[in-house]
Enzyme design. Structure first.
Site, PDB file in Angstrom:
ATOM      1  N   TYR A  64      43.313  50.528 -38.194  1.00  0.00           N
ATOM      2  CA  TYR A  64      42.144  49.316 -37.748  1.00  0.00           C
ATOM      3  C   TYR A  64      40.936  50.427 -38.519  1.00  0.00           C
ATOM      4  O   TYR A  64      39.687  48.847 -38.680  1.00  0.00           O
ATOM      5  CB  TYR A  64      42.545  49.548 -36.650  1.00  0.00           C
ATOM      6  N   ARG A  94      40.786  48.570 -41.740  1.00  0.00           N
ATOM      7  CA  ARG A  94      40.289  47.010 -41.267  1.00  0.00           C
ATOM      8  C   ARG A  94      39.030  46.838 -40.772  1.00  0.00           C
ATOM      9  O   ARG A  94      38.284  45.609 -41.424  1.00  0.00           O
ATOM     10  CB  ARG A  94      41.485  46.280 -40.457  1.00  0.00           C
ATOM     11  N   GLN A 103      43.958  33.657 -33.197  1.00  0.00           N
ATOM     12  CA  GLN A 103      45.148  34.311 -33.711  1.00  0.00           C
ATOM     13  C   GLN A 103      44.722  35.651 -34.157  1.00  0.00           C
ATOM     14  O   GLN A 103      44.643  37.303 -34.104  1.00  0.00           O
ATOM     15  CB  GLN A 103      46.342  34.074 -33.522  1.00  0.00           C
ATOM     16  N   ASN A 104      43.312  35.250 -35.151  1.00  0.00           N
ATOM     17  CA  ASN A 104      42.592  36.881 -35.790  1.00  0.00           C
ATOM     18  C   ASN A 104      41.739  36.956 -34.955  1.00  0.00           C
ATOM     19  O   ASN A 104      41.572  36.977 -34.335  1.00  0.00           O
ATOM     20  CB  ASN A 104      42.019  36.294 -37.239  1.00  0.00           C
ATOM     21  N   HIS A 149      43.555  37.499 -29.110  1.00  0.00           N
ATOM     22  CA  HIS A 149      45.050  38.698 -30.117  1.00  0.00           C
ATOM     23  C   HIS A 149      43.680  39.834 -29.782  1.00  0.00           C
ATOM     24  O   HIS A 149      43.754  40.773 -30.675  1.00  0.00           O
ATOM     25  CB  HIS A 149      45.592  38.995 -31.131  1.00  0.00           C
ATOM     26  N   CYS A 209      39.358  54.235 -18.185  1.00  0.00           N
ATOM     27  CA  CYS A 209      38.417  53.474 -17.726  1.00  0.00           C
ATOM     28  C   CYS A 209      38.772  51.906 -17.702  1.00  0.00           C
ATOM     29  O   CYS A 209      37.546  51.179 -17.248  1.00  0.00           O
ATOM     30  CB  CYS A 209      37.044  54.355 -17.561  1.00  0.00           C
ATOM     31  N   CYS A 251      33.371  56.845 -19.249  1.00  0.00           N
ATOM     32  CA  CYS A 251      33.844  57.869 -18.514  1.00  0.00           C
ATOM     33  C   CYS A 251      33.987  59.221 -18.725  1.00  0.00           C
ATOM     34  O   CYS A 251      34.176  60.511 -18.543  1.00  0.00           O
ATOM     35  CB  CYS A 251      35.417  57.841 -17.896  1.00  0.00           C
ATOM     36  N   SER A 302      52.149  31.283 -38.919  1.00  0.00           N
ATOM     37  CA  SER A 302      53.372  31.046 -39.718  1.00  0.00           C
ATOM     38  C   SER A 302      54.363  30.703 -38.140  1.00  0.00           C
ATOM     39  O   SER A 302      55.603  30.064 -38.773  1.00  0.00           O
ATOM     40  CB  SER A 302      54.061  32.206 -40.044  1.00  0.00           C
ATOM     41  N   ALA A 346      43.998  26.822 -46.934  1.00  0.00           N
ATOM     42  CA  ALA A 346      42.985  25.870 -46.247  1.00  0.00           C
ATOM     43  C   ALA A 346      41.414  25.371 -45.854  1.00  0.00           C
ATOM     44  O   ALA A 346      41.183  24.489 -45.700  1.00  0.00           O
ATOM     45  CB  ALA A 346      43.005  27.168 -45.279  1.00  0.00           C
TER      46      ALA A 346
HETATM   47  P1  OAD Z   1      51.451  35.683 -40.925  1.00  0.00           P
HETATM   48  O1  OAD Z   1      51.149  36.187 -41.841  1.00  0.00           O
HETATM   49  O2  OAD Z   1      52.616  35.218 -39.892  1.00  0.00           O
HETATM   50  O3  OAD Z   1      50.835  33.334 -41.141  1.00  0.00           O
HETATM   51  C1  OAD Z   1      49.905  33.476 -42.586  1.00  0.00           C
HETATM   52  C2  OAD Z   1      50.714  31.628 -42.364  1.00  0.00           C
HETATM   53  O4  OAD Z   1      48.994  31.379 -43.743  1.00  0.00           O
HETATM   54  C3  OAD Z   1      51.630  31.635 -43.380  1.00  0.00           C
HETATM   55  O5  OAD Z   1      52.164  30.485 -42.454  1.00  0.00           O
HETATM   56  C4  OAD Z   1      50.906  30.965 -44.301  1.00  0.00           C
HETATM   57  O6  OAD Z   1      51.985  30.397 -45.110  1.00  0.00           O
HETATM   58  C5  OAD Z   1      49.749  30.167 -44.262  1.00  0.00           C
HETATM   59  N1  OAD Z   1      48.712  30.623 -45.388  1.00  0.00           N
HETATM   60  C6  OAD Z   1      48.379  31.796 -46.473  1.00  0.00           C
HETATM   61  N2  OAD Z   1      47.914  31.276 -47.152  1.00  0.00           N
HETATM   62  C7  OAD Z   1      47.179  30.259 -46.929  1.00  0.00           C
HETATM   63  C8  OAD Z   1      46.215  29.601 -47.141  1.00  0.00           C
HETATM   64  N3  OAD Z   1      45.047  30.286 -48.381  1.00  0.00           N
HETATM   65  N4  OAD Z   1      45.891  28.746 -46.502  1.00  0.00           N
HETATM   66  C9  OAD Z   1      46.556  28.252 -45.349  1.00  0.00           C
HETATM   67  N5  OAD Z   1      47.610  28.861 -45.483  1.00  0.00           N
HETATM   68  C10 OAD Z   1      47.427  29.626 -45.861  1.00  0.00           C
HETATM   69  O7  OAD Z   1      50.101  35.433 -39.839  1.00  0.00           O
HETATM   70  P2  OAD Z   1      49.869  34.149 -38.065  1.00  0.00           P
HETATM   71  O8  OAD Z   1      50.555  33.389 -37.892  1.00  0.00           O
HETATM   72  O9  OAD Z   1      48.581  34.815 -37.726  1.00  0.00           O
HETATM   73  O10 OAD Z   1      49.482  39.709 -34.160  1.00  0.00           O
HETATM   74  O11 OAD Z   1      50.255  35.999 -37.260  1.00  0.00           O
HETATM   75  C11 OAD Z   1      50.660  35.715 -35.916  1.00  0.00           C
HETATM   76  C12 OAD Z   1      50.006  37.370 -35.192  1.00  0.00           C
HETATM   77  O12 OAD Z   1      51.011  37.895 -36.140  1.00  0.00           O
HETATM   78  C13 OAD Z   1      49.128  37.749 -35.582  1.00  0.00           C
HETATM   79  O13 OAD Z   1      47.781  37.758 -34.479  1.00  0.00           O
HETATM   80  C14 OAD Z   1      49.212  39.122 -35.408  1.00  0.00           C
HETATM   81  C15 OAD Z   1      51.288  39.131 -36.327  1.00  0.00           C
HETATM   82  O14 OAD Z   1      51.667  39.962 -36.140  1.00  0.00           O
HETATM   83  C16 OAD Z   1      49.613  40.785 -33.594  1.00  0.00           C
HETATM   84  O15 OAD Z   1      48.919  41.738 -34.405  1.00  0.00           O
HETATM   85  C17 OAD Z   1      49.727  40.923 -32.251  1.00  0.00           C
END
Ligand code: OAD
Length: 239
Positions: free
Chosen positions: A55, A58, A93-94, A111, A122, A141, A180, A222
């Site tokens: 982390y 990141r 979710q980001n 998230h 604490c 704490c 996804s 996007a």
């Molecule tokens: P994923 O990595 O599962 O999915 C990313 C999505 O973005 C995929 O469907 C890709 O096709 C799409 N993608 C990639 N590049 C792109 C672009 N340039 N423009 C548009 N779409 C694009 O990520 P999330 O769905 O965000 O949670 O994952 C959900 C959660 O799973 C995250 O918040 C994280 C992860 O584990 C935790 O850590 C709790």
């Protein structure tokens, strides 16, 4: 169509072109790290050094990252919807801060956020810019080693769920961007919105795991797809 109550869900794909990295794509974060190791409370208990390193790296990357045209378009849309008398809730979710850097204000980080930490001892939580390690003391704490990233790990409850479901049940437009559709509860939001009678749209690089649950889909990077979709919607607002 004049939409007034809009809910937008974003995932890693909206930040991909800002260099933040997605999770499940070919070179995604989960191809290099094990979810169990860096995204569960058990992993943190087992190896806090590994989790902090993950982390910290990141969090450092946040400093160099800039919003891309998709983030900017969504911030523009929030203002245009408000000016037309409606309301837009952006649920992400980001854990990056690119939506706020772009100017979005009605924003919920379900998230958590890389730029915040919380204390397991604490419960205090607050903004955090630098690195964190197992020797860091809690500012409230004084406990050493209890501070952790304020991100939601697997097995933990996402933030703001009551508010999100309330808004989904009353929305007339739901849009899912760059996710996804693999992770619940976010992957189930389209069903909630659909049951509320909302129009549902997926904007993604390619059809997601639950693409068939949406009434409309537009596919491509996007920065292009979201910008174009926002432009089309803004042109219709108030009509
Ligand atoms: P994923 O990595 O599962 O999915 C990313 C999505 O973005 C995929 O469907 C890709 O096709 C799409 N993608 C990639 N590049 C792109 C672009 N340039 N423009 C548009 N779409 C694009 O990520 P999330 O769905 O965000 O949670 O994952 C959900 C959660 O799973 C995250 O918040 C994280 C992860 O584990 C935790 O850590 C709790």
């Amino acid at each position: 169509m004049n939409y007034r109550r809009i809910v937008i869900l974003t995932g890693a794909g909206v930040s991909a072109e800002s260099g933040m990295g997605t999770f499940r794509d070919n070179d995604g974060i989960w191809t290099k790290y094990d979810i169990e190791d860096v995204a569960t409370p058990e992993g943190f208990a087992r190896n806090p050094v590994l989790v902090h390193d993950f982390y910290n790296a990141r969090r450092r990357a946040l400093g160099d990252a800039a919003p891309n045209p998709a983030h900017l378009a969504l911030a523009r849309l929030e203002k245009a919807v408000a000016a037309a008398g409606g309301e837009l809730l952006l649920v992400t979710q980001n854990v990056d801060n690119l939506h706020e850097k772009a100017g979005s204000t009605n924003l919920l980080h379900m998230h958590g956020e890389l730029a915040r930490v919380k204390c397991d001892a604490c419960g205090v939580a607050g903004a955090w810019e630098g690195d964190l390690d197992a020797a860091t003391e809690c500012w409230r704490c004084g406990r050493v080693g209890a501070l952790r990233p304020d991100v939601v790990w697997f097995g933990e409850m996402p933030y703001g769920m009551d508010a999100i479901y309330e808004r989904l049940s009353a929305c007339d437009l739901f849009v899912s961007i760059g996710t996804s559709g693999e992770v619940y509860p976010a992957a189930g939001f389209v069903m909630e919105a659909d049951m509320a009678g909302a129009h549902t749209v997926e904007l993604n690089l390619e059809p997601s795991a639950n693409a068939r649950g949406f009434r409309e889909g537009r596919y491509g990077p996007a920065s292009e797809v979201v910008s174009q979709w926002v432009e089309d919607l803004v042109a219709k607002l108030g009509s």
